[in-house]
Write an enzyme that holds these catalytic residues in place. Structure first.
Site, short mmCIF file in Angstrom:
data_model
loop_
_atom_site.label_atom_id
_atom_site.label_comp_id
_atom_site.label_asym_id
_atom_site.label_seq_id
_atom_site.Cartn_x
_atom_site.Cartn_y
_atom_site.Cartn_z
N GLY A 14 23.22 41.29 36.56
CA GLY A 14 22.78 42.86 36.48
C GLY A 14 22.55 43.54 37.91
N LEU A 87 30.90 40.07 29.16
CA LEU A 87 31.92 39.03 29.09
C LEU A 87 32.69 38.97 27.75
CD1 LEU A 87 30.58 36.08 31.16
CD2 LEU A 87 32.04 37.97 31.96
N HIS A 106 36.06 45.65 37.49
CA HIS A 106 36.54 44.27 37.36
C HIS A 106 36.78 43.97 38.95
CE1 HIS A 106 38.52 40.80 36.03
NE2 HIS A 106 39.39 41.23 37.20
C1 GRF Z 1 30.89 41.94 38.93
O1 GRF Z 1 31.63 41.43 40.01
C2 GRF Z 1 31.86 42.75 37.93
O2 GRF Z 1 32.84 43.11 38.53
C3 GRF Z 1 32.20 41.81 36.96
O3 GRF Z 1 30.94 41.02 36.90
C4 GRF Z 1 30.17 40.99 38.23
C5 GRF Z 1 28.87 41.45 37.71
O4 GRF Z 1 27.97 41.26 38.70
N1 GRF Z 1 32.87 42.09 35.95
P1 GRF Z 1 26.26 41.92 38.12
O5 GRF Z 1 25.90 41.10 36.92
O6 GRF Z 1 26.39 43.35 38.15
O7 GRF Z 1 25.56 41.45 39.44
#
Ligand code: GRF
Length: 192
Positions: A14, A87, A106
């Site tokens: 997060g 996810l 992404h």
């Molecule tokens: C990020 O790299 C985002 O692009 C991908 O998942 C990761 C999430 O990281 N879809 P976080 O949970 O925000 O630290």
């Protein structure tokens, strides 16, 4: 004045969710109204709690149930959905109920290194394996397929030879933190 409410959907640590929460904390127009996670143990749950935000942990059965899921989002008066490391594939009923109102980030230059199975370290390991000299991040609208909707913004970074996959991930995440919130703001405000 009525705020535009966003729900952040996240499955992991997060860090992007936190940046978005901080960015919009005192915003005159946009408010983070809800955090949704599919993982009861996800770091993002703690992020929500420490920021006094409502959080809903959803099971697959609820998430794929049109009536229940739309009722949940209605309860929090959600106008836009922002995916930040979420996810699960977004079901078609949600894509159409929030047409052009779901954004995703992404960690690659889509269409490269996107699609099912391409998330987290898998992306950066594949980039490293291919000996790429640049990578980056993509912010895009969400449709029924993984990582496939219209692209709103891409930002690149160079990959120095000595960087490993974790080093690449760190560099890309910094780009994400820098660009996601302003892009969300600009996009939502363009609906005025
Ligand atoms: C990020 O790299 C985002 O692009 C991908 O998942 C990761 C999430 O990281 N879809 P976080 O949970 O925000 O630290």
């Amino acid at each position: 004045m009525k705020h535009t409410n966003i729900a952040i959907f996240a499955s992991g640590g997060g860090s992007n969710a936190l940046k978005i929460i901080q960015y919009f904390r005192h915003h005159h127009k946009i408010k983070v109204a809800l955090i949704v996670s599919n993982q009861a143990q996800a770091g993002v749950i703690q992020v929500a709690i420490s920021n006094d935000l409502p959080v809903e942990v959803v099971q697959k059965s609820l998430f794929s149930n049109e009536v229940e899921m739309l009722a949940l989002l209605k309860k929090y008066k959600v106008d836009f959905i922002v995916l930040a490391g979420f996810l699960w594939l977004i079901p078609p009923f949600l894509v159409s109920a929030f047409k052009s109102k779901i954004l995703n980030i992404h960690p690659s230059l889509l269409p490269l290194y996107g699609g099912k199975g391409m998330y987290g370290q898998h992306v950066h390991q594949a980039v490293k394996k291919d000996e790429k000299t640049e990578t980056g991040m993509t912010i895009h609208l969400v449709n029924e397929k993984y990582d496939d909707g219209d692209i709103l913004l891409q930002k690149k970074c160079t990959i120095e030879k000595e960087l490993d996959a974790a080093g690449i991930a760190k560099k890309v995440l910094e780009l994400e933190h820098l660009h996601y919130s302003p892009m969300i703001e600009q996009y939502i405000c363009s609906f005025e």
